[in-house]
Design a protein around this motif. Structure first.
Motif, PDB file in Angstrom:
ATOM      1  N   LEU A 163       0.840  -1.187   0.048  1.00 35.88           N
ATOM      2  CA  LEU A 163      -0.104   0.068  -0.001  1.00 35.88           C
ATOM      3  C   LEU A 163       0.848   1.410   0.153  1.00 35.88           C
ATOM      4  O   LEU A 163       0.790   2.087  -0.854  1.00 35.88           O
ATOM      5  CB  LEU A 163      -1.004  -0.014   1.132  1.00 35.88           C
ATOM      6  N   ILE A 167       1.440   4.084  -2.843  1.00 33.58           N
ATOM      7  CA  ILE A 167       1.322   5.589  -2.446  1.00 33.58           C
ATOM      8  C   ILE A 167       2.395   6.289  -3.046  1.00 33.58           C
ATOM      9  O   ILE A 167       2.424   7.220  -3.600  1.00 33.58           O
ATOM     10  CB  ILE A 167       0.888   5.713  -1.132  1.00 33.58           C
ATOM     11  N   CYS A 170       2.682   6.561  -6.931  1.00 33.89           N
ATOM     12  CA  CYS A 170       1.632   7.814  -7.152  1.00 33.89           C
ATOM     13  C   CYS A 170       2.275   9.276  -7.173  1.00 33.89           C
ATOM     14  O   CYS A 170       2.166  10.116  -7.748  1.00 33.89           O
ATOM     15  CB  CYS A 170       0.326   7.721  -6.438  1.00 33.89           C
ATOM     16  N   LEU A 174       2.993  12.129  -9.824  1.00 39.33           N
ATOM     17  CA  LEU A 174       2.522  13.293  -9.786  1.00 39.33           C
ATOM     18  C   LEU A 174       3.777  14.240  -9.814  1.00 39.33           C
ATOM     19  O   LEU A 174       3.797  15.378 -10.574  1.00 39.33           O
ATOM     20  CB  LEU A 174       2.103  13.686  -8.311  1.00 39.33           C
ATOM     21  N   MET A 177       4.725  15.152 -13.285  1.00 39.49           N
ATOM     22  CA  MET A 177       3.966  15.812 -13.976  1.00 39.49           C
ATOM     23  C   MET A 177       4.183  17.493 -13.730  1.00 39.49           C
ATOM     24  O   MET A 177       3.481  18.193 -14.303  1.00 39.49           O
ATOM     25  CB  MET A 177       2.374  15.546 -13.524  1.00 39.49           C
ATOM     26  N   PHE A 189       1.518  22.352 -11.550  1.00 40.04           N
ATOM     27  CA  PHE A 189       2.206  22.301 -10.389  1.00 40.04           C
ATOM     28  C   PHE A 189       3.356  22.898 -10.096  1.00 40.04           C
ATOM     29  O   PHE A 189       4.298  22.271  -9.455  1.00 40.04           O
ATOM     30  CB  PHE A 189       2.273  20.657 -10.093  1.00 40.04           C
ATOM     31  N   GLU A 446       2.809   8.943 -19.455  1.00 40.82           N
ATOM     32  CA  GLU A 446       1.669   9.857 -19.612  1.00 40.82           C
ATOM     33  C   GLU A 446       1.587  10.094 -21.171  1.00 40.82           C
ATOM     34  O   GLU A 446       0.607  10.398 -21.817  1.00 40.82           O
ATOM     35  CB  GLU A 446       1.976  11.443 -18.836  1.00 40.82           C
TER      36      GLU A 446
ATOM     37  N   PHE B  43      -3.865  12.586 -16.832  1.00 36.28           N
ATOM     38  CA  PHE B  43      -2.838  11.744 -15.954  1.00 36.28           C
ATOM     39  C   PHE B  43      -3.018  12.282 -14.426  1.00 36.28           C
ATOM     40  O   PHE B  43      -3.187  11.632 -13.414  1.00 36.28           O
ATOM     41  CB  PHE B  43      -1.548  11.946 -16.287  1.00 36.28           C
ATOM     42  N   PRO B  44      -2.930  13.572 -14.107  1.00 37.96           N
ATOM     43  CA  PRO B  44      -3.275  14.128 -12.857  1.00 37.96           C
ATOM     44  C   PRO B  44      -4.498  13.530 -12.001  1.00 37.96           C
ATOM     45  O   PRO B  44      -4.358  13.258 -10.736  1.00 37.96           O
ATOM     46  CB  PRO B  44      -3.194  15.497 -12.719  1.00 37.96           C
ATOM     47  N   THR B  46      -6.287  10.968 -12.916  1.00 36.00           N
ATOM     48  CA  THR B  46      -6.248   9.397 -12.740  1.00 36.00           C
ATOM     49  C   THR B  46      -5.455   9.080 -11.461  1.00 36.00           C
ATOM     50  O   THR B  46      -5.809   8.256 -10.621  1.00 36.00           O
ATOM     51  CB  THR B  46      -5.557   8.709 -13.859  1.00 36.00           C
ATOM     52  N   PHE B  47      -4.041   9.516 -11.528  1.00 34.09           N
ATOM     53  CA  PHE B  47      -3.186   9.211 -10.320  1.00 34.09           C
ATOM     54  C   PHE B  47      -3.393   9.819  -9.156  1.00 34.09           C
ATOM     55  O   PHE B  47      -3.121   9.468  -8.096  1.00 34.09           O
ATOM     56  CB  PHE B  47      -1.395   9.212 -10.891  1.00 34.09           C
ATOM     57  N   GLY B  48      -3.966  11.267  -9.011  1.00 32.77           N
ATOM     58  CA  GLY B  48      -4.254  11.813  -8.000  1.00 32.77           C
ATOM     59  C   GLY B  48      -5.435  11.415  -7.208  1.00 32.77           C
ATOM     60  O   GLY B  48      -5.436  10.975  -6.045  1.00 32.77           O
ATOM     61  N   LEU B  50      -6.411   8.088  -7.493  1.00 31.48           N
ATOM     62  CA  LEU B  50      -5.539   6.711  -6.856  1.00 31.48           C
ATOM     63  C   LEU B  50      -5.008   6.989  -5.693  1.00 31.48           C
ATOM     64  O   LEU B  50      -5.245   6.046  -4.587  1.00 31.48           O
ATOM     65  CB  LEU B  50      -4.802   6.064  -7.951  1.00 31.48           C
ATOM     66  N   MET B  51      -4.279   7.953  -5.637  1.00 28.02           N
ATOM     67  CA  MET B  51      -3.176   8.246  -4.579  1.00 28.02           C
ATOM     68  C   MET B  51      -4.359   8.470  -3.438  1.00 28.02           C
ATOM     69  O   MET B  51      -4.020   8.114  -2.210  1.00 28.02           O
ATOM     70  CB  MET B  51      -2.359   9.343  -4.637  1.00 28.02           C
ATOM     71  N   LEU B  54      -5.737   5.459  -2.067  1.00 24.39           N
ATOM     72  CA  LEU B  54      -4.854   4.374  -1.297  1.00 24.39           C
ATOM     73  C   LEU B  54      -4.439   5.235  -0.087  1.00 24.39           C
ATOM     74  O   LEU B  54      -4.510   4.414   0.848  1.00 24.39           O
ATOM     75  CB  LEU B  54      -3.550   4.404  -2.061  1.00 24.39           C
ATOM     76  N   CYS B  55      -4.364   6.503   0.185  1.00 25.71           N
ATOM     77  CA  CYS B  55      -3.923   7.186   1.097  1.00 25.71           C
ATOM     78  C   CYS B  55      -5.119   7.138   2.316  1.00 25.71           C
ATOM     79  O   CYS B  55      -4.889   6.733   3.653  1.00 25.71           O
ATOM     80  CB  CYS B  55      -3.850   8.671   1.192  1.00 25.71           C
ATOM     81  N   ILE B  57      -7.321   4.618   2.261  1.00 24.70           N
ATOM     82  CA  ILE B  57      -7.157   3.149   3.045  1.00 24.70           C
ATOM     83  C   ILE B  57      -6.383   3.193   4.214  1.00 24.70           C
ATOM     84  O   ILE B  57      -6.191   2.474   5.072  1.00 24.70           O
ATOM     85  CB  ILE B  57      -7.119   2.182   2.002  1.00 24.70           C
TER      86      ILE B  57
END
Lengths: 503, 157
Positions: A163, A167, A170, A174, A177, A189, A446, B43-44, B46-48, B50-51, B54-55, B57
């Motif tokens: 897990l 994270i 991910c 990020l 990006m 960002f 990406e 992409f941001p 999708t993965f933001g 997902l993050m 997961l966080c 959980i």
């Protein structure tokens, strides 16, 4: 018999001298964190302009292959990959060095690099034209799935923290990006600052994420940096050779992976070594040893990343499409020399091409003595240096190395910021490697994802775009296998254990 | 930091704060993505997303005391903090003092922080001499051999 004349030409003292000097210079530059293989080739390319094309190519090929190998030194001895290609070498190299097997790890890395280099060059020699056309089969979606396949390595690194590793990945994605978007050009960002406009440089991130935590822990405790064992003084070549012989399949598989990934434009040594590492772990009898100082991990990563050198030259020479960033620099040098790349290169300018390929082979073989000698001294220096010298020395290299990437202080600031973040997150169980994986693979993933989405939307076949191509399905299958194999094996092992206990 | 012993805890508030910070990062990424183009936000989001999932959980697991414990640190915390402070100061001083002077100051400061065995005068002098040589050598290699234009500084060159 003409081919032997090219071999003899490559064995000319001038060419041998160039291969020797190029490999040595490459190893030194590659070993310094922050100075990548691309930089090594770019810095030394002007020296080759006065040479004949074959000699210039041999020198550049030798520098390139030496730099890729040199990155293993700092990966093993300092937990800081000298080049991005050596990231996966830290996974087992540094734990080996910590327990007193640093010299064995360096010898293994040398043997593996030579093997990878030779196999990559042999592929280039024998199969260049048909393999180059295979590289063109890879479309955007295949690149996306290839990056996802690389990310599945997380499961190999995860142990009981899947897990947190996900994270971390991910977070890495990020971070990748930040700056200008690879497709569309959105500025993302950046906090409206110029500093982050160009994104986070991978080399600066690598130095920070891997090196700063080591530095922080280095000053905190008294005592040596690495454990010193009684057999620390020699090369431990016999031991390394024994391991090397037992791992022939791993070496062959990893070198082939390296060659194939090297052929894919933009993929490079870091992805090759990660995929090879993942496969080595998946097929190992005791995969749980990986990440704790398993010699097969080093053999896989180092053979794969050096095989990308030969692999990368395949599309560069046959199609004029550089396989890796250093290949792009070499392609530029070829143009300056008046050499026109393309499918006819192997017939029209055979003496240049084949002399160069044999020169690359020779440079790879020369890595053995050069690497062993330099590796031994590097290891001795690291274990004998007192912390009062080692810590500021590393700090100086981190600052200088990250500055040298783009000659600006922004990279140095990013390096330190990410380093402190990595140390903090590591303390709470978020290991640095998934973050780095996400960061490295993010842009490739990406670009492939968005381009495939565009094509899929335009052809009203989005689902088919991602899952309808045979090559994509093969990579997806491998990724799923790679992700769940460790979990599956752990389950099977515990079930077997329970059965035995009951019996 | 692989050889640090593991501390067993039921509910680690430090870890919970770190997870909340990561959730904030993911949330911020999702928020920022709203201002991006269709292609840029794919992409941001999708993965933001997902993050963030997961966080969440992980946070639940941490609140239930079921997450893996944090690593307990050995050694001196002030030395760690000092190192970070010195590195920040070093980077801040680079454009002011130039690479060589800032490098020497940073080098000696970290040398002092890393020193656990005391500084008898002969040892100190030897290490200072080596430090000067190392900084000068690195500056020479990067500046002249690799043609990296190191920061010159406003006060010193």
């Amino acid at each position: 018999m003409e081919i032997f004349s090219y071999l003899l030409a490559a064995l000319h003292p001038w060419h041998l001298g160039l291969a020797l000097a190029g490999t040595t210079a490459g190893v030194v530059i590659g070993a310094l964190p922050g100075l990548s293989a691309t930089m090594a080739v770019a810095i030394l390319v002007p020296f080759t302009f006065a040479m004949d094309p074959a000699a210039g190519l041999i020198a550049l090929g030798a520098i390139y292959t030496g730099a890729i190998y040199g990155g293993a030194y700092s990966a093993i001895l300092l937990n800081t990959p000298g080049t991005p290609s050596a990231i996966a070498t830290t996974f087992d190299g540094y734990p080996m060095a910590k327990r007193g097997d640093g010299n064995l790890a360096v010898s293994l890395a040398t043997l593996a690099s030579v093997t990878g280099g030779v196999i990559g060059a042999l592929f280039l020699l024998t199969l260049a034209p048909p393999l180059a056309s295979f590289a063109l089969v890879f479309g955007p979606v295949e690149y996306f799935w290839l990056a996802m396949f690389g990310l599945t390595l997380i499961s190999a690194l995860a142990e009981k923290n899947l897990l947190k590793c996900l994270i971390g990945a991910c977070l890495g994605l990020l971070l990748s990006m930040v700056g200008s978007a690879v497709v569309g050009g959105d500025i993302r960002f950046t906090f409206n600052t110029q500093t982050l406009l160009g994104g986070i440089d991978i080399v600066a991130a690598l130095i920070g994420i891997y090196c700063i935590p080591v530095l922080i822990e280095l000053v905190a405790k008294a005592g040596g940096h690495l454990k010193v064992t009684t057999e620390s003084t020699g090369y431990r070549l016999r031991e390394a050779w024994g391991q090397f012989n037992r791992s022939r399949i791993n070496l062959l598989r990893s070198s082939t992976i390296g060659t194939i990934v090297g052929m894919l434009p933009g993929a490079g040594g870091s992805i090759a070594s990660l995929v090879a590492y993942s496969e080595a772990r998946r097929t190992a009898a005791q995969p749980e040893d990986f990440g704790k100082g398993e010699p097969n991990g080093i053999l896989a990563t180092e053979s794969a990343n050096n095989a990308t050198v030969g692999g990368g030259f395949i599309p560069t020479l046959v199609l004029g499409i550089p396989g890796t960033p250093p290949d792009a620099v070499i392609l530029g040098a070829l143009m300056v020399q008046g050499v026109r790349t393309g499918p006819t290169l192997f017939t029209d300018q055979a003496p240049i091409v084949y002399t160069f390929i044999f020169g690359l082979l020779i440079a790879s073989i020369l890595m053995l003595p050069i690497g062993l000698i330099m590796g031994r001294y590097a290891y001795r220096a690291i274990i004998r240096l007192p912390k009062e010298m080692l810590a500021p020395g590393i700090a100086l290299l981190t600052v200088t190395g990250s500055f040298a990437i783009h000659n600006n202080l922004h990279d140095v600031q990013v390096m330190l910021g990410l380093g402190v973040m990595s140390w903090l997150l590591n303390r709470y169980g978020f290991s640095p490697s998934p973050i780095v994986l996400g960061l490295i693979l993010g842009q490739i993933a990406e670009q492939g994802f968005v381009q495939a989405w565009l094509i899929g939307s335009a052809t009203s076949n989005l689902w088919g775009m991602y899952f309808g191509r045979p090559l994509s399905l093969v990579i997806v299958g491998l990724a799923i296998l790679s992700l769940f194999y460790p979990l599956l094996m752990a389950k099977l092992r515990s079930r077997r254990k329970r059965r035995l206990t009951h019996a | 930091m692989p050889d640090m012993p593991i501390q067993t805890r039921q509910r680690d508030w430090g870890a919970i704060v770190v997870t909340l910070c990561l959730m904030a990062v993911a949330g911020w990424a999702l928020w920022e993505a709203q201002r991006m183009s269709e292609l840029g936000k794919l992409f941001p989001i999708t993965f933001g997303g997902l993050m963030l999932t997961l966080c969440s959980i992980l946070l639940v697991k941490q609140l239930l005391g079921r997450s893996t414990p944090r690593l307990e640190l050995e050694g001196s915390m002030p030395r760690r903090a000092l190192l970070v402070v010195v590195m920040i100061a070093w980077i801040a001083l680079l454009p002011v003092l130039g690479f060589v002077v800032a490098g020497l100051l940073g080098f000696f400061a970290i040398m002092a922080i890393a020193g656990h065995d005391g500084w008898p005068l002969p040892r100190l002098l030897r290490f200072v001499a080596i430090g000067i040589a190392v900084v000068a050598l690195i500056a020479w290699i990067f500046q002249h051999l690799l043609h990296v234009p190191l920061p010159a500084g406003r006060v010193f060159f």
